[in-house]
Design a protein around this motif. Structure first.
Motif, PDB file in Angstrom:
ATOM      1  N   SER A 121      47.694  47.396  48.774  1.00  0.00           N
ATOM      2  CA  SER A 121      46.542  46.536  48.497  1.00  0.00           C
ATOM      3  C   SER A 121      46.927  45.360  47.622  1.00  0.00           C
ATOM      4  O   SER A 121      46.477  44.226  47.837  1.00  0.00           O
ATOM      5  CB  SER A 121      45.422  47.348  47.832  1.00  0.00           C
ATOM      6  OG  SER A 121      44.943  48.358  48.687  1.00  0.00           O
ATOM      7  N   TYR A 124      48.845  42.910  49.759  1.00  0.00           N
ATOM      8  CA  TYR A 124      47.916  42.221  50.659  1.00  0.00           C
ATOM      9  C   TYR A 124      47.156  41.113  49.929  1.00  0.00           C
ATOM     10  O   TYR A 124      47.002  40.000  50.451  1.00  0.00           O
ATOM     11  CB  TYR A 124      46.915  43.220  51.240  1.00  0.00           C
ATOM     12  CG  TYR A 124      47.444  44.044  52.397  1.00  0.00           C
ATOM     13  CD1 TYR A 124      48.758  43.924  52.842  1.00  0.00           C
ATOM     14  CD2 TYR A 124      46.630  44.964  53.054  1.00  0.00           C
ATOM     15  CE1 TYR A 124      49.238  44.682  53.891  1.00  0.00           C
ATOM     16  CE2 TYR A 124      47.086  45.729  54.116  1.00  0.00           C
ATOM     17  CZ  TYR A 124      48.399  45.588  54.527  1.00  0.00           C
ATOM     18  OH  TYR A 124      48.856  46.339  55.571  1.00  0.00           O
ATOM     19  N   ARG A 125      46.680  41.421  48.726  1.00  0.00           N
ATOM     20  CA  ARG A 125      45.922  40.407  47.974  1.00  0.00           C
ATOM     21  C   ARG A 125      46.815  39.235  47.580  1.00  0.00           C
ATOM     22  O   ARG A 125      46.389  38.076  47.594  1.00  0.00           O
ATOM     23  CB  ARG A 125      45.293  41.036  46.732  1.00  0.00           C
ATOM     24  CG  ARG A 125      44.130  41.963  47.034  1.00  0.00           C
ATOM     25  CD  ARG A 125      43.350  42.325  45.771  1.00  0.00           C
ATOM     26  NE  ARG A 125      42.195  43.145  46.106  1.00  0.00           N
ATOM     27  CZ  ARG A 125      42.182  44.480  46.070  1.00  0.00           C
ATOM     28  NH1 ARG A 125      43.281  45.133  45.714  1.00  0.00           N
ATOM     29  NH2 ARG A 125      41.101  45.152  46.384  1.00  0.00           N
ATOM     30  N   GLN A 550      39.744  36.247  54.389  1.00  0.00           N
ATOM     31  CA  GLN A 550      39.501  36.881  53.092  1.00  0.00           C
ATOM     32  C   GLN A 550      38.706  38.174  53.236  1.00  0.00           C
ATOM     33  O   GLN A 550      39.019  39.187  52.604  1.00  0.00           O
ATOM     34  CB  GLN A 550      38.764  35.895  52.179  1.00  0.00           C
ATOM     35  CG  GLN A 550      39.603  34.676  51.819  1.00  0.00           C
ATOM     36  CD  GLN A 550      38.791  33.566  51.185  1.00  0.00           C
ATOM     37  OE1 GLN A 550      37.562  33.544  51.280  1.00  0.00           O
ATOM     38  NE2 GLN A 550      39.470  32.628  50.539  1.00  0.00           N
ATOM     39  N   GLU A 554      40.028  42.017  52.160  1.00  0.00           N
ATOM     40  CA  GLU A 554      39.276  42.786  51.166  1.00  0.00           C
ATOM     41  C   GLU A 554      38.675  44.050  51.789  1.00  0.00           C
ATOM     42  O   GLU A 554      38.612  45.104  51.142  1.00  0.00           O
ATOM     43  CB  GLU A 554      38.178  41.917  50.551  1.00  0.00           C
ATOM     44  CG  GLU A 554      38.701  40.800  49.654  1.00  0.00           C
ATOM     45  CD  GLU A 554      39.616  41.324  48.549  1.00  0.00           C
ATOM     46  OE1 GLU A 554      39.362  42.422  48.014  1.00  0.00           O
ATOM     47  OE2 GLU A 554      40.606  40.638  48.230  1.00  0.00           O
ATOM     48  N   ASN A 557      41.537  46.550  52.203  1.00  0.00           N
ATOM     49  CA  ASN A 557      41.907  47.110  50.901  1.00  0.00           C
ATOM     50  C   ASN A 557      40.883  48.130  50.422  1.00  0.00           C
ATOM     51  O   ASN A 557      41.227  49.152  49.820  1.00  0.00           O
ATOM     52  CB  ASN A 557      42.052  45.991  49.867  1.00  0.00           C
ATOM     53  CG  ASN A 557      43.353  45.238  50.016  1.00  0.00           C
ATOM     54  OD1 ASN A 557      44.250  45.678  50.745  1.00  0.00           O
ATOM     55  ND2 ASN A 557      43.480  44.111  49.349  1.00  0.00           N
TER      56      ASN A 557
END
Length: 570
Positions: A121, A124-125, A550, A554, A557
Motif C-alpha cells: 500500500s 502504491y501511494r 487516484q 485508494e 489499498n
C-alpha cells in the motif's frame, strides 16, 4: 406463529472473517467481478444484461455507473469496491470501469507477492504521487493541450465518451453526428458575458424513442411535455412574445401539508378543503390581473384552478419536476414561488420570448424560447429503441460533463490505452531511479519495493490490455510507450508490417521502433514525448482519468489493508 417465533429467537453472533483476501472463495469472487467489468471495457466491450432470476425488466448496459448499481453483490468486500468507485468517480464522468478494473488488478497483483500488504500500500501511494506529479507537468508525454479556438480536440473528447459505450449501438456517422450535437449544446451553455464570476448554463436532454439517430438536434430554450388540456390554437392565440410567466415550486393540488410557507386563516364553520380551493382561486385571479400568460408548476395544479386559468387564456404547465426548475429559472428569469397563501410580488414573474409546439414522432412538446439568458438549450436525442436510447442519454450527459471539466483544466490525455501504457513504462523506469530514496522513506527492502512497483505497472498494462476482446495482441513500443494492436498469433518479425497507428492515433510505425508484448518483461526505459506535429484521434478527460487513477489506488489499498470483515447475520 412461525413468524412470531422467528422474531423472539435468540440473536446469532456476528461472523468474523480474518484476512479476507486469504480466503480462496473471496478472492475468486473478486476475480470474477474484475473479469465481468473488464469484458465490457472500451468501445468494443461486450454488453451486459442484468435481470432478476424470476423475470421482470432486463437491463442492458456497458456504463459503469449503471452496471455497478444494478449488480447484486453479496460479499462485503465487493460492495466496498463498488461503493468506493461510485461515490468518487460519478462526479467525474464515467471513468468508473477504469477505476474498478485497475483496483481489481492492483489487488490481484499484490495478492501474489510475498510482501506485507502495508508495504504494498505504501509503494502504491508513492507511485500514485509520482504519476500525479508527472501528469501535471506541462512536458508530460501522454498529455495534450485543449485548444478552445478549434473544435477538433473538444469534438474528440465528446466522441471518445460516446463511442466508448457499445450499448449505444451507433454507426460511425451517427456517432459523429451525436458528438457534434453535444458539442454544439455545450457551446450554447457558455454565457456570452464572461466578466466576473461565470456560471455555465444547462443542457437538458429530451429522449425520443423510435426516430432515426440523425434526427437528433439542439434547440434554444426548453422543451416540456405538452399539457393534456392544451391545443395548438391555445398557443397561437397568445400571439407574439414576450410572454409573462409565473413559476411555482409548491404543490397546488389543494393538499394543506404541501402548501408551502404562510398562514391559512379558516373560519371554524368552513370546510378546510373549500378554504384551500378559495385561496387557490384568489391566486388565479391575481394571475389574470397581473397579465400572466404561462403558469408553470414543479408539482401538481388543482383541476379547478387549471380550468379557471384556461378559461382566461392562461397556459398551465404542471409536473415539471425538480430537474427542469433550474434551467427554467435561467431561461425565464423567474423566481420559484414557494407559497400560494400570500400575494405574489411582481418581481417574481419571468418571461419567455415565445411559445411553440414541436412534434417528434408521436410526441408533442411545448417549446419555450428564452427571453433572457441564452445559455440553456435542449438536446432532442433520438434513437431506434429504448435500450440504446437510455444508454445514449447517459453517454451524452457524461460527454457534456467532460467538456465542462475541460473548461477548468484545458488538458486531455491520450486515449485508447496509450496513457496507461505510457504511465506503466514511466513508473517502471522511475522506480529503478529512485529506489534508494523510496526504500529509505518506506522502510522496506529493495526487493520488496521493486516487487510492489512491478505489480503497479503491470496493473496499468493489464488495464490497457482489457480494451481488446477479440483475441488481438497488444504491444508497447520501447521508445514512446504507446499501445499498439496486432492480429492474434502474429510472429515478432512481422509486427512492423502488421501494426497500423497506435491506439490514440498519434503515432505511426517507423523503422526505428521496437515492440514487445504488453505486460512482458523488458528493460526499463524513459518514454520520450513524441514530436510528430500530429494530433491524437482519441482523447480521454484529464481531470476524470486522474481522479479515477487516484480512486483506483485508494480503493485497492483499502481492500489490501482489510484485516477483518464482521458481518451481522441476523
Amino acid at each position: 406463529m412461525l413468524d412470531r417465533m422467528s422474531r423472539i429467537s435468540k440473536k446469532q453472533p456476528s461472523v468474523c472473517t480474518p484476512d479476507p483476501l486469504a480466503d480462496v472463495e473471496v478472492y475468486h469472487k473478486l476475480a470474477v467481478l474484475g473479469q465481468v467489468l473488464s469484458s465490457c471495457f472500451g468501445p468494443h466491450g461486450r454488453l451486459k444484461q442484468i435481470h432478476n432470476s424470476v423475470g421482470g425488466h432486463i437491463l442492458t448496459t456497458s456504463t459503469s455507473a449503471v452496471l455497478l448499481k444494478a449488480l447484486t453483490l453479496s460479499h462485503p468486500l465487493l460492495k466496498l469496491l463498488a461503493a468506493s468507485v461510485l461515490n468518487h468517480v460519478s462526479r467525474f464522468s464515467d471513468c468508473g470501469l477504469f477505476a474498478a478494473i485497475l483496483s481489481c488488478a492492483l489487488v490481484d497483483q499484490a495478492r501474489g507477492l510475498s510482501v506485507e500488504s502495508s508495504i504494498v500500500s505504501g509503494v502504491y501511494r508513492r507511485l500514485l504521487g509520482q504519476c500525479s506529479n508527472y501528469l501535471n507537468q506541462e512536458d508530460c508525454g501522454c498529455k495534450v493541450p485543449v485548444d478552445f479556438g478549434s473544435s477538433r480536440s473538444l469534438l474528440a473528447l465528446a466522441r471518445g465518451v460516446i463511442t466508448s459505450k457499445p450499448t449505444c449501438m451507433l454507426m460511425h456517422r451517427e456517432a459523429q453526428h451525436i458528438s457534434k450535437q453535444v458539442l454544439q449544446a455545450f457551446l450554447q451553455t457558455i454565457p456570452l458575458n464572461t466578466l466576473g464570476s461565470v456560471t455555465l448554463g444547462k443542457m437538458v436532454v429530451v429522449p425520443v424513442e423510435g426516430r432515426p439517430v440523425g434526427d437528433t438536434t439542439v434547440l434554444p430554450g426548453l422543451l416540456v411535455d405538452m399539457p393534456e388540456m392544451l391545443h395548438l390554437t391555445d398557443v397561437e392565440h397568445l400571439g407574439q412574445g414576450p410572454l409573462r410567466l409565473a413559476l411555482f415550486k409548491v404543490s397546488l393540488a389543494g393538499d394543506l401539508s404541501k402548501s408551502g410557507e404562510g398562514t391559512l386563516e379558516v373560519d371554524w364553520e368552513a370546510c378546510l378543503e373549500a378554504a384551500i380551493l378559495e385561496q387557490l382561486l384568489r391566486l388565479g385571479e391575481q394571475m389574470v390581473q397581473d397579465g400572466v400568460h404561462v403558469f408553470a408548476c414543479q408539482r401538481v395544479v388543482h383541476p379547478v384552478l387549471q380550468q379557471y386559468l384556461k378559461k382566461h387564456g392562461i397556459i398551465v404547465v404542471e409536473r415539471l419536476g425538480i430537474a427542469l426548475m433550474e434551467p427554467l429559472i435561467r431561461v425565464t428569469g423567474a423566481q420559484a414561488v414557494a407559497t400560494f397563501q400570500i400575494p405574489i410580488p411582481v418581481q417574481s414573474y419571468g418571461q419567455v420570448a415565445g411559445l411553440g409546439v414541436r412534434r417528434f414522432g408521436s410526441r408533442d412538446m411545448l417549446h419555450m424560447l428564452p427571453a433572457g439568458n441564452q445559455d440553456c438549450c435542449t438536446l432532442v436525442l433520438c434513437h431506434r429503441n429504448e435500450t440504446a436510447l437510455n444508454e445514449l442519454k447517459v453517454a451524452c450527459q457524461r460527454a457534456d460533463h467532460i467538456l465542462r471539466l475541460t473548461l477548468k483544466e484545458p488538458w486531455a490525455l491520450l486515449g485508447a490505452g496509450c496513457t496507461e501504457t505510457h504511465l506503466g513504462a514511466y513508473i517502471k523506469h522511475q522506480s529503478r531511479i529512485d529506489v534508494s530514496e523510496a526504500v529509505s522513506e518506506l522502510g522496506c527492502s529493495h526487493a520488496d519495493y521493486l516487487l510492489a512497483a512491478d505489480a503497479f505497472f503491470r496493473s496499468l498494462d493489464s488495464t490497457a490490455r482489457a480494451l481488446e476482446h477479440d483475441g488481438q495482441g497488444c504491444l508497447v513500443d520501447l521508445t514512446y510507450g504507446h499501445r499498439w494492436v496486432v492480429p492474434g498469433g502474429t510472429i515478432p518479425i512481422t509486427w512492423g508490417a502488421e501494426v497500423g497507428s497506435c491506439g490514440c492515433g498519434l503515432m505511426h510505425p517507423r523503422g526505428n521502433l521496437d515492440w514487445v508484448p504488453l505486460s512482458t518483461e523488458y528493460l526499463p526505459f524513459s518514454p520520450t514525448p513524441p514530436d510528430t506535429g500530429a494530433y491524437p484521434l482519441v482523447l480521454d478527460s484529464f481531470p476524470a482519468k486522474l481522479n479515477a487513477l487516484q480512486v483506483a489506488v485508494e480503493t485497492a489499498n483499502l481492500i489490501l489493508e482489510l484485516k477483518y470483515i464482521i458481518e451481522d447475520v441476523n
